[in-house]
Design a protein around this motif. Sequence first.
Motif, PDB file in Angstrom:
ATOM      1  N   ARG A  48      17.144  72.078  53.361  1.00 20.00           N
ATOM      2  CA  ARG A  48      17.099  72.470  51.955  1.00 20.00           C
ATOM      3  C   ARG A  48      17.489  73.798  51.654  1.00 20.00           C
ATOM      4  O   ARG A  48      18.134  74.131  50.631  1.00 20.00           O
ATOM      5  N   ILE A  49      17.352  74.871  52.562  1.00 18.09           N
ATOM      6  CA  ILE A  49      17.966  76.030  52.325  1.00 18.09           C
ATOM      7  C   ILE A  49      19.284  75.927  52.267  1.00 18.09           C
ATOM      8  O   ILE A  49      20.123  76.672  51.757  1.00 18.09           O
ATOM      9  N   VAL A  52      20.620  74.710  49.214  1.00 13.79           N
ATOM     10  CA  VAL A  52      20.443  75.577  48.131  1.00 13.79           C
ATOM     11  C   VAL A  52      21.780  76.648  48.171  1.00 13.79           C
ATOM     12  O   VAL A  52      22.165  76.674  46.904  1.00 13.79           O
ATOM     13  N   ALA A  53      22.170  76.996  49.423  1.00 15.99           N
ATOM     14  CA  ALA A  53      23.271  78.066  49.477  1.00 15.99           C
ATOM     15  C   ALA A  53      24.521  77.012  48.903  1.00 15.99           C
ATOM     16  O   ALA A  53      25.518  77.648  48.224  1.00 15.99           O
ATOM     17  N   ARG A  54      24.692  75.798  49.505  1.00 13.37           N
ATOM     18  CA  ARG A  54      25.841  75.060  49.233  1.00 13.37           C
ATOM     19  C   ARG A  54      25.954  74.869  47.672  1.00 13.37           C
ATOM     20  O   ARG A  54      27.060  75.005  46.901  1.00 13.37           O
ATOM     21  N   MET A  55      24.745  74.694  46.660  1.00  9.18           N
ATOM     22  CA  MET A  55      24.887  74.465  45.439  1.00  9.18           C
ATOM     23  C   MET A  55      25.044  75.694  44.650  1.00  9.18           C
ATOM     24  O   MET A  55      25.836  75.657  43.747  1.00  9.18           O
ATOM     25  N   ARG A  56      24.728  76.908  45.311  1.00 12.64           N
ATOM     26  CA  ARG A  56      25.191  77.946  44.747  1.00 12.64           C
ATOM     27  C   ARG A  56      26.657  78.517  44.839  1.00 12.64           C
ATOM     28  O   ARG A  56      27.402  78.708  44.060  1.00 12.64           O
ATOM     29  N   ASN A  57      26.884  78.113  45.973  1.00 10.57           N
ATOM     30  CA  ASN A  57      28.595  78.198  46.112  1.00 10.57           C
ATOM     31  C   ASN A  57      29.384  77.394  45.320  1.00 10.57           C
ATOM     32  O   ASN A  57      30.412  77.575  44.636  1.00 10.57           O
ATOM     33  N   ARG A  70      25.033  65.627  46.850  1.00  7.31           N
ATOM     34  CA  ARG A  70      23.693  65.989  47.176  1.00  7.31           C
ATOM     35  C   ARG A  70      23.704  65.378  48.735  1.00  7.31           C
ATOM     36  O   ARG A  70      24.051  64.147  48.809  1.00  7.31           O
ATOM     37  N   PHE A  71      22.966  66.209  49.653  1.00 10.59           N
ATOM     38  CA  PHE A  71      22.919  65.364  50.832  1.00 10.59           C
ATOM     39  C   PHE A  71      21.436  65.219  51.107  1.00 10.59           C
ATOM     40  O   PHE A  71      20.596  65.643  50.709  1.00 10.59           O
ATOM     41  N   GLY A  78      12.462  67.655  49.590  1.00  9.41           N
ATOM     42  CA  GLY A  78      11.807  68.130  48.566  1.00  9.41           C
ATOM     43  C   GLY A  78      12.776  68.939  47.431  1.00  9.41           C
ATOM     44  O   GLY A  78      12.347  69.531  46.533  1.00  9.41           O
ATOM     45  N   LEU A  79      14.089  68.757  47.945  1.00  6.78           N
ATOM     46  CA  LEU A  79      15.157  69.682  47.029  1.00  6.78           C
ATOM     47  C   LEU A  79      15.539  68.520  45.677  1.00  6.78           C
ATOM     48  O   LEU A  79      16.316  67.767  45.949  1.00  6.78           O
TER      49      LEU A  79
END
Length: 177
Positions: A48-49, A52-57, A70-71, A78-79
């Motif tokens: 999940r973390i 989150v970082a991959r989505m920000r990038n 999305r993986f 829960g993401l």
Amino acid sequence: MSTIPRVSSAIPGEPPHFGSVLAHQPEIAASFFALYGRFWGSDVLSARIKEVARMRNARVTECGFCRNVRFDKALGQGLGEEVVDDITDGYETSAKLTEAEKAALKFTDALIHDPELLNGDARAALQRHLTPVQIAELGLGVTLFLALAKALITMGLEPEQMDRTVLPTPAVLEAAA
């Protein structure tokens, strides 16, 4: 971003995409995919973390492919899209992101933009929520995400349009016996 391939496929009859372009260098590609699979297979830092970082990038680099993939492992943790929707400028005030996720996002921004973003309170928050081993893994991941996004964009391998797509979380492929 460019959706006109700038590099040909190494696989006859197959259109250019990341895998078919990297097939020009099969041994290096295999090593890269093994590294990426090991990164995602490690449970030192939650999927999940990492996601989150991959989505920000993806949002910062504006990589169309990255933004829409999305993986599954992160989804299983829960993401959901309601959380992903908060991974924008101003994420610091999100009620949907955890404090650890916000610290990871600040680290991601520091790696992408300016290391000075990780001073003072941001550095303290990162060290409060993540161990040194987790921070090292996150640093490797953000480096991989940034490189992948830039490669896709620069080589013109982004799709014209792409629906939200859930993919299996990358893993190390077992060698054929």
